[in-house]
Design an enzyme around this catalytic site. Structure first.
Site, PDB file in Angstrom:
ATOM      1  N   LYS A   1      45.415  44.562  95.345  1.00  0.00           N
ATOM      2  CA  LYS A   1      44.393  44.883  94.358  1.00  0.00           C
ATOM      3  C   LYS A   1      43.546  43.620  94.199  1.00  0.00           C
ATOM      4  O   LYS A   1      44.028  42.589  93.731  1.00  0.00           O
ATOM      5  CB  LYS A   1      45.067  45.308  93.044  1.00  0.00           C
ATOM      6  CG  LYS A   1      44.116  45.926  92.031  1.00  0.00           C
ATOM      7  CD  LYS A   1      43.316  44.876  91.350  1.00  0.00           C
ATOM      8  CE  LYS A   1      42.552  45.308  90.153  1.00  0.00           C
ATOM      9  NZ  LYS A   1      41.918  44.107  89.531  1.00  0.00           N
TER      10      LYS A   1
ATOM     11  N   GLY B   1      48.903  35.842  87.050  1.00  0.00           N
ATOM     12  CA  GLY B   1      47.775  35.890  86.118  1.00  0.00           C
ATOM     13  C   GLY B   1      48.223  35.671  84.690  1.00  0.00           C
ATOM     14  O   GLY B   1      49.228  35.010  84.439  1.00  0.00           O
ATOM     15  N   SER B   2      47.479  36.276  83.772  1.00  0.00           N
ATOM     16  CA  SER B   2      47.717  36.009  82.355  1.00  0.00           C
ATOM     17  C   SER B   2      48.936  36.758  81.840  1.00  0.00           C
ATOM     18  O   SER B   2      49.345  37.788  82.386  1.00  0.00           O
ATOM     19  CB  SER B   2      46.507  36.425  81.529  1.00  0.00           C
ATOM     20  OG  SER B   2      46.420  37.836  81.490  1.00  0.00           O
TER      21      SER B   2
ATOM     22  N   GLY C   1      47.809  40.383  80.614  1.00  0.00           N
ATOM     23  CA  GLY C   1      47.610  41.348  81.698  1.00  0.00           C
ATOM     24  C   GLY C   1      48.911  41.659  82.415  1.00  0.00           C
ATOM     25  O   GLY C   1      49.211  42.824  82.720  1.00  0.00           O
ATOM     26  N   GLY C   2      49.694  40.631  82.663  1.00  0.00           N
ATOM     27  CA  GLY C   2      50.942  40.811  83.404  1.00  0.00           C
ATOM     28  C   GLY C   2      51.934  41.681  82.658  1.00  0.00           C
ATOM     29  O   GLY C   2      52.579  42.560  83.244  1.00  0.00           O
TER      30      GLY C   2
ATOM     31  N   GLU D   1      54.069  36.401  87.570  1.00  0.00           N
ATOM     32  CA  GLU D   1      54.075  34.957  87.295  1.00  0.00           C
ATOM     33  C   GLU D   1      52.954  34.743  86.290  1.00  0.00           C
ATOM     34  O   GLU D   1      51.781  34.905  86.604  1.00  0.00           O
ATOM     35  CB  GLU D   1      53.854  34.211  88.611  1.00  0.00           C
ATOM     36  CG  GLU D   1      54.164  32.742  88.522  1.00  0.00           C
ATOM     37  CD  GLU D   1      52.938  31.958  88.124  1.00  0.00           C
ATOM     38  OE1 GLU D   1      52.601  31.957  86.921  1.00  0.00           O
ATOM     39  OE2 GLU D   1      52.322  31.374  89.019  1.00  0.00           O
TER      40      GLU D   1
ATOM     41  N   CYS E   1      48.498  27.456  86.758  1.00  0.00           N
ATOM     42  CA  CYS E   1      49.616  27.904  85.920  1.00  0.00           C
ATOM     43  C   CYS E   1      50.595  26.769  85.675  1.00  0.00           C
ATOM     44  O   CYS E   1      51.407  26.838  84.768  1.00  0.00           O
ATOM     45  CB  CYS E   1      50.309  29.109  86.540  1.00  0.00           C
ATOM     46  SG  CYS E   1      50.610  28.932  88.284  1.00  0.00           S
TER      47      CYS E   1
ATOM     48  N   GLU F   1      49.669  29.045  75.937  1.00  0.00           N
ATOM     49  CA  GLU F   1      48.888  28.509  77.040  1.00  0.00           C
ATOM     50  C   GLU F   1      47.388  28.610  76.752  1.00  0.00           C
ATOM     51  O   GLU F   1      46.897  29.655  76.311  1.00  0.00           O
ATOM     52  CB  GLU F   1      49.202  29.288  78.335  1.00  0.00           C
ATOM     53  CG  GLU F   1      48.479  28.713  79.560  1.00  0.00           C
ATOM     54  CD  GLU F   1      48.761  29.482  80.850  1.00  0.00           C
ATOM     55  OE1 GLU F   1      49.331  30.590  80.765  1.00  0.00           O
ATOM     56  OE2 GLU F   1      48.405  28.983  81.928  1.00  0.00           O
TER      57      GLU F   1
END
Lengths: 472, 472
Positions: B145, B200-201, B204-205, B224, B261, B345
């Site tokens: 994606k 990603g964030s 979202g994750g 992650e 990250c 974060e």
């Protein structure tokens, strides 16, 4: 059990965790000590188990042997040290992506583990069972939620374990028994918990898995939820070895009153020939064993009755005794049309025979099955070359594929895989039987450029634990 | 992207899966072919990446080198075969729990994998990045994606990959690119999907992880999600090497506009001494790099402003330019009192310095931190013996512990661990960088008493793939 008591148990487990993880030699001695203590109380424990679970002394003695063997096997794993998966990369200034630092990685113990004991193995999947042994071996304290099916045995086993661990010098908190559903859920939600393992029903397991996933900090939940363990018999095998296969199938499906997660509840047979009759004769004559408890007996009666009422299902063996072995049959088309209901696990001594005209049509039904712990193929040796596609479909839906053997009686070895695609297990990449079960309770940690005196012992150059180190 | 198109892509991936899994030599050649094709288009790809992600040619050339290196490293893993973890137990009639059958276990490819590309590594964690390489290596077809931050680069990379795979003879369906959030969610829900990987964030994750968990058949979701990567500087190190540490910290926290990250967003410093000032001087003079896109720049501005407004937080470096490096400070008591908010974060070039009076007090705050990808300790060599407890706390909260080095710049090696306790990663027992990343896409399957011609090649006695077999 009071909420405060669960808090105390979890706090003690958390406090014991670092010392337990840091002393593998003491840990392996403690596992052996627990095994020896259980052996020393064998007669008493088997009597208690038989009084509560009705499985008979022969089976229970064998199960206790398996249990103490498992503890000693995991003690050997601890001493061997391969489970730590130690990897050491020396610094490499020429590494293609830029200078490589000194990097050392091993698998550290996760922390306190909650084990939900099963009803059907009062030793091997209960207080001192495989989940407990493998979590201890990984370096994790264990809190066991007792199964209400054998409370007195659970408590007595816990007393013996506690005394053995104490005598072996293990830190307090490395083991505790808790009782009651509320206490189990409270422990599962406790912030100090690092992972949980469960063996039991799909319904109970998935409810607990949801609780584990909805924690503020989700934790791994390893649930072994059972399955119908399909068996396929080819026409050639049915013709050549009807008696042998009928003997094997009826023994496997009725063994221990059918109360095994590897019970072969579903068998695909050729529509013509005598095999179905041969199985029916044996199952109608099979002796009835008492089931574990009233709830399970009631579940068996209800589920088998529901299954018998599905479209196209005929009852071939259906004695008056509600816990006696039962045999149903339906044709492949009816099975395929009603696959979800017809492939549901019925915990107890029930076989559903699915009759096929052409073996080529069976693969489609198998591919649509939910995930299975095992799948078995009974065929003649000379057919092997032609059965690649069918074997591939079976291996794709299961954790273990058997050839001309029966799935009950799971051997405890390094190559065993007891775990299949969902919903047979919640974590299909793991096993709850065999030495690889230890992997569920570990987490990799890497150390970069860290001085020798701050490294965990297995990562040090002088390798004081004497474990295998893969050095690049 | 139309719903039908996603269905076609997933069907093609499912169809390609068996052939791809069954041919490791072709697979490793295909991975090398993809690496070579990307190298052959290096200038064009780096230009496209810089136009869309603004990371500069030096960094992007380095990242492409890492990406093609990763593909080749995973090709080597395929050839090596250790990832299959082959275990063979010969029959043993004397086995203590009853006769041991012939049992053979290996790790089979899971099936089609969905990779959600990240914005901040347009090569190494995007279309041809580490998740794709490791899933391919495991034998899984990959559907990527695309990240909307670099659509043209994603499409061009996909074209190059597709052509290279075709020329290498890989089956159609082994790779596809899909675009758009709806298409991603549709693929994640598709019954043919076996696993997903995401970088990603946290927000979202976790939303995608929930979708994966709520499928009728849940699948592993490896997310992650980043962290603040705490750094602790001891008083002795701050005194002895203030300039070196200030240089290192400010370079690491501002590198790539802080969009890593592993960015060390949180640093614990002694309250007295010059180190904080030295860091502030460097960060206020640091050059401003453009951020990946407007959304990320806006997020940085908002999150850093929220953090600056928390109780006890002082702004030491706060230029008018909303994407320039920023430095905040607070004392340890204020940090501890506001830990959840203060440890969140902030994706971008922001450092939060937490000032302590006594280093003994730092461990408590560290133990309460959410899970971290990395933790770093800066100290003098002679202190190592006294820092065991502190290092233990840091290693308990992180996937990688560093000594006198900085967490940005993750080396791709066999001992790397890029994954920490939740919420740094969804699956803390796994890594998304380094050779062990392949383990995410495999599932053990055991074969019991199965004839040679029906065994997967790595389990056969003649071992045609020539892989390591652990035989007991």
């Amino acid at each position: 059990m009071a909420a405060d008591a669960v808090d105390l148990v979890m706090a003690a487990a958390a406090e014991a965790a670092p010392e337990w993880a840091a002393a593998p030699r003491s840990r392996s001695s403690a596992l052996v000590a627990v095994a020896n203590a259980l052996e020393a109380h064998r007669a008493e424990l088997v009597d208690l188990a038989d009084a509560e679970a009705h499985l008979g002394p022969a089976r229970l003695n064998g199960e206790l042997t398996r249990t103490t063997f498992q503890l000693k096997l995991f003690a050997e794993q601890v001493d061997d040290g391969r489970y730590l998966d130690v990897r050491i990369d020396r610094p490499d200034p020429q590494w293609p992506t830029g200078p490589r630092p000194d990097l050392r990685r091993y698998r550290a113990a996760l922390g306190p583990v909650l084990v939900f004991a099963a009803s059907n193995f009062p030793f091997a999947f209960s207080v001192a069972g495989g989940d407990t042994a493998s979590a201890w071996a990984a370096g994790c304290p264990v809190v066991v939620k007792a199964h209400p099916g054998h409370p007195r045995l659970s408590r007595r086993t816990a007393e013996i374990i506690t005394a053995a661990l104490h005598d072996a010098g293990a830190p307090d908190g490395v083991f505790a028994l808790i009782e009651g559903e509320d206490a189990g859920v409270q422990a599962l939600r406790h912030p100090a918990l690092a992972a949980a393992a469960f063996t039991g029903s799909q319904r109970g397991g998935l409810a607990l898995a949801r609780i584990a996933a909805e924690r503020p900090v989700p934790i791994p939940f390893y649930g072994e939820l059972g399955s119908v363990n399909p068996v396929v018999v080819t026409p050639a095998a049915a013709k050549a070895r009807a008696d042998e296969i009928a003997d094997g199938y009826s023994a496997s499906v009725t063994q221990g009153a059918g109360q095994f997660c590897t019970n072969p509840g579903l068998v695909f047979l050729p529509a013509d020939g005598d095999l179905l009759d041969a199985i029916a004769r044996r199952m109608s004559g099979a002796s009835t064993a008492p089931m574990l408890n009233e709830r399970i007996a009631g579940g068996f009666e209800g589920t088998s009755r529901t299954l018998a009422g599905r479209p196209g299902v005929r009852a071939l063996v259906w004695p008056d005794d509600p816990t006696a072995p039962r045999l149903l049959a339906m044709d492949l088309a009816a099975f395929t049309a009603d696959l979800d209901a017809a492939s549901e696990e019925c915990f107890g001594p029930l076989g559903l025979a699915v009759l096929y005209e052409r073996i080529e049509d069976v693969a489609g039904a198998l591919a649509a099955l939910p995930g299975q712990l095992t799948a078995s193929l009974h065929a003649e040796a000379e057919e092997a070359g032609d059965l690649g596609a069918l074997a591939g479909v079976l291996a794709g839906r299961a954790g273990r594929l058997l050839w001309n053997q029966w799935p009950t009686g799971v051997s405890v070895t390094s190559a065993m895989q007891h775990g299949g695609p969902f919903p047979a297990t919640v974590g299909p990449a793991t096993t709850s039987v065999g030495t690889a079960a230890i992997e569920r309770f570990l987490r990799p940690v890497a150390y970069q450029n860290v001085p020798q005196e701050l490294l965990p012992p297995p990562l040090r150059d002088d390798n004081p634990w004497n474990v295998p180190q893969s050095i690049a």
